[in-house]
Design an enzyme around this catalytic site. Structure first.
Site, mmCIF file in Angstrom:
data_model
loop_
_atom_site.group_PDB
_atom_site.id
_atom_site.type_symbol
_atom_site.label_atom_id
_atom_site.label_comp_id
_atom_site.label_asym_id
_atom_site.label_seq_id
_atom_site.Cartn_x
_atom_site.Cartn_y
_atom_site.Cartn_z
ATOM 1 N N GLU A 1 -8.147 -2.678 -5.503
ATOM 2 C CA GLU A 1 -8.329 -1.456 -6.298
ATOM 3 C C GLU A 1 -7.397 -0.423 -5.703
ATOM 4 O OE1 GLU A 1 -8.908 1.851 -7.103
ATOM 5 O OE2 GLU A 1 -11.027 1.920 -6.515
ATOM 6 N N CYS B 1 -9.694 7.686 -6.516
ATOM 7 C CA CYS B 1 -8.766 6.743 -7.176
ATOM 8 C C CYS B 1 -8.730 7.005 -8.672
ATOM 9 C CB CYS B 1 -9.211 5.306 -6.958
ATOM 10 S SG CYS B 1 -9.604 4.938 -5.271
ATOM 11 N N GLY C 1 -7.500 1.182 -1.796
ATOM 12 C CA GLY C 1 -6.601 2.080 -1.069
ATOM 13 C C GLY C 1 -5.286 2.201 -1.793
ATOM 14 N N GLY D 1 -2.009 -2.152 -0.164
ATOM 15 C CA GLY D 1 -2.507 -3.307 -0.926
ATOM 16 C C GLY D 1 -1.519 -4.464 -0.905
ATOM 17 N N GLU E 1 0.801 9.100 -7.767
ATOM 18 C CA GLU E 1 -0.544 9.530 -7.402
ATOM 19 C C GLU E 1 -0.438 10.586 -6.288
ATOM 20 O OE1 GLU E 1 -3.096 6.519 -5.621
ATOM 21 O OE2 GLU E 1 -4.770 7.274 -6.814
ATOM 22 N N LYS F 1 -13.989 -3.218 7.556
ATOM 23 C CA LYS F 1 -13.127 -2.388 8.417
ATOM 24 C C LYS F 1 -12.981 -1.047 7.709
ATOM 25 C CE LYS F 1 -9.453 -0.905 9.234
ATOM 26 N NZ LYS F 1 -9.202 0.566 9.307
HETATM 27 P P1 ADP Z 1 -3.876 5.930 3.987
HETATM 28 O O1 ADP Z 1 -2.423 5.579 4.087
HETATM 29 O O2 ADP Z 1 -4.103 7.193 3.270
HETATM 30 O O3 ADP Z 1 -4.647 5.857 5.278
HETATM 31 P P2 ADP Z 1 -4.490 3.277 3.114
HETATM 32 O O4 ADP Z 1 -4.605 2.787 1.730
HETATM 33 O O5 ADP Z 1 -3.307 2.831 3.904
HETATM 34 O O6 ADP Z 1 -4.541 4.844 3.038
HETATM 35 O O7 ADP Z 1 -5.810 2.951 3.962
HETATM 36 C C1 ADP Z 1 -6.960 2.388 3.446
HETATM 37 C C2 ADP Z 1 -7.527 1.370 4.414
HETATM 38 O O8 ADP Z 1 -6.536 0.380 4.672
HETATM 39 C C3 ADP Z 1 -7.935 1.918 5.782
HETATM 40 O O9 ADP Z 1 -9.102 1.230 6.227
HETATM 41 C C4 ADP Z 1 -6.747 1.544 6.640
HETATM 42 O O10 ADP Z 1 -7.078 1.430 8.015
HETATM 43 C C5 ADP Z 1 -6.386 0.202 6.076
HETATM 44 N N1 ADP Z 1 -5.008 -0.239 6.335
HETATM 45 C C6 ADP Z 1 -3.897 0.534 6.456
HETATM 46 N N2 ADP Z 1 -2.799 -0.231 6.685
HETATM 47 C C7 ADP Z 1 -3.235 -1.530 6.718
HETATM 48 C C8 ADP Z 1 -2.587 -2.799 6.889
HETATM 49 N N3 ADP Z 1 -1.283 -2.901 7.088
HETATM 50 N N4 ADP Z 1 -3.346 -3.909 6.836
HETATM 51 C C9 ADP Z 1 -4.678 -3.836 6.608
HETATM 52 N N5 ADP Z 1 -5.335 -2.674 6.442
HETATM 53 C C10 ADP Z 1 -4.643 -1.528 6.486
#
Ligand code: ADP
Length: 491
Positions: free
Chosen positions: A260, A294, A238, A243, A393, A185
């Protein structure tokens, strides 16, 4: 669709996600606009998937895993598929690099560098999967005990927007090499390259259902994927907050995870360091990808006798840095979206209002579109190591600089955040190199150099809030598999 057979694929189009070997829209028909960060304009769209789409993709990956042939194929055969994917990425490299730059706003040379690293992942894992093997274990008289490394099954890969090609490659390369099937995803802000890679994976002979890409928002598609009961293992790169949400979702099914989660990585410059060699590396470690890395080296700790010299050298370089559109290929591009730009600008404003000295600022190119998401680089000096700007960060081109006295204080300050991803140590003293490298809590330590994100052969991952599990290199193959012990009683 056939589009993946041509050498140049239109970027301005409605992209489809790849599920069970086919390009498909979201079941609801809803779509997400794809915006170029360089000018804020929409140029394409992707499916906005929800739980039903995720279910369809996970079931396809489940069937592909359970029914074979992928998981039962000799590792060398799987490796050959990954090697063919590496070759196809090389063939389509120019197109992929251009697409990545346009989708994320990164300068074209960074897009090209990302393609090269992506190729290396598939090349490395194409040759690595058949080198992983178990043990035979001395056990009781009359028994033979051995271990096998087996794939988890269906791996979910939740991918961020900063290095979409590379991070998908490090997840997919290792997961597929070990015989898992994958549902990736990508981030809603940067999904195009993942779709192209999944198309090329089919062309490389990776069977249908093995390499699925589902696009959509994190709170919808991402959440459904991380909590899906037919997913066996979840990897995520992310932010720490996301996480935590993903681990909670995976915990409902008691599934394993690799996390990570970013960093606040220190670079320690001792007074005996080769400062001329260090300066360009210190700058690049925070400027690369606009600081949206990161492992960005976002804190520079300098031994007091050379603090002024390092501060002056960094300030001179920072004042010349220019951000602009990806095609202009300047020092840095646009940030990914307006939310990130506002977040970074907000953190800079708070630090300035708190009186933290700004030693230098770069600029935004005069002809950069007003509608793009540009942030000029900022160098803060004499920063209180406990200040928010030195602890949190930023994920932008913002460097914090502060002095230290002696090795002990250097280590304490380096370790004085919640993170522990990467560190740099600059000194000519060999014994100190070893001592400090061992005492710094970071998953990677570079001595007299710094590799923000580099080195696909090098195991990578965090301590503390930076996460757990290891990616890259051979280590990732252990994370992407589980040990099975078999005991024969022939007594
Ligand atoms: P940002 O907030 O800058 O978009 P994230 O770390 O939240 O950074 O996003 C990284 C990834 O995690 C993206 O693919 C995003 O769609 C996904 N993501 C964001 N929120 C969720 C969630 N609650 N559950 C699973 N995946 C998520």
């Amino acid at each position: 669709m056939g589009a993946h057979l041509s050498t140049t694929v239109a970027q301005d189009r409605a992209f489809m996600q790849i599920v069970d070997g086919k390009p498909v829209d979201s079941l609801s028909g809803e779509r997400i606009d794809v915006v170029s960060p360089s000018d804020g304009k929409v140029f394409a769209s992707i499916p906005a998937s929800g739980a039903a789409d995720v279910d369809r993709a996970v079931k396809a990956a489940r069937r592909a895993f359970d029914d074979g042939p992928w998981s039962r194929m000799p590792a060398v055969e799987r490796g050959r598929c990954l090697t063919r994917l590496f070759q196809l990425i090389e063939k389509h490299g120019a197109e992929l690099g251009a697409l990545e730059s346009r989708d994320t706003g990164k300068p074209v040379r960074q897009g090209k560098a990302d393609v090269v690293a992506t190729m290396r992942y598939y090349e490395f894992y194409g040759g690595a999967g058949d080198k992983i093997h178990g043990d035979t274990i001395p056990f009781l008289e009359g028994y033979t005990a051995l271990t096998l490394r087996e794939p988890h099954g269906v791996v979910a890969g939740i991918i961020p927007w900063n290095y979409p090609l590379q991070i998908l490659a490090r997840v997919a390369g290792a997961a597929l090499a070990m015989g898992n099937t994958l549902v990736a995803k990508p981030a809603e802000d940067a999904s195009l390259s993942a779709i192209r890679i999944a198309e090329l994976a089919l062309e490389a002979g990776i069977p249908e259902g093995v390499f699925n890409v589902v696009t959509g928002y994190g709170r919808a598609a991402g959440a459904a994927l991380s909590g899906h009961p037919l997913v066996d293992y979840v990897t995520f790169t992310g932010s720490p907050l996301t996480g935590t949400a993903i681990q909670q979702a995976a915990a409902v099914n008691n599934r394993g995870v690799t996390m990570e989660l970013g960093g606040k990585s220190p670079q320690i410059v001792f007074a005996d360091a080769d400062i001329d060699a260090a300066l360009p590396v210190l700058v690049n470690a925070i400027i690369q990808n606009g600081g949206q890395t990161c492992s960005a080296g976002s804190r520079v700790l300098v031994e007091r006798p050379v603090y002024d010299k390092v501060a002056a050298g960094l300030a001179e370089r920072f004042s010349k840095l220019v951000a602009g559109p990806h095609e202009a290929d300047l020092d840095l591009g646009a940030l990914i979206n307006s939310k990130q730009r506002e977040r970074v600008a907000g953190m800079v404003a708070v630090a300035e209002e708190a009186g933290i000295p700004v030693l230098a600022k770069g600029s935004v190119a005069a002809d950069a579109p007003e509608s793009g998401y540009y942030q000029a680089p900022v160098l803060f000096g004499s920063v209180d190591p406990e200040a928010v700007i030195a602890q949190d960060e930023v994920f932008g081109p913002v460097l914090t600089l502060f002095p230290f006295d002696g090795e002990q204080e250097a280590v304490a300050l380096a370790n004085g955040t919640e993170f522990g991803l990467v560190a740099g140590v600059w000194t000519k003293d060999g014994a100190r190199q070893h001592r400090v490298a061992k005492r710094v809590r970071a998953g990677q330590v570079f001595v007299n150099g710094y590799g923000a994100g580099g080195g696909i052969e090098l195991p990578f991952g965090g301590f503390k809030k930076s996460g757990h599990g290891r990616e890259k290199g051979f280590e990732a193959l252990y994370d992407m598999s589980a040990t099975k012990t078999i005991v024969f009683n022939h007594g």
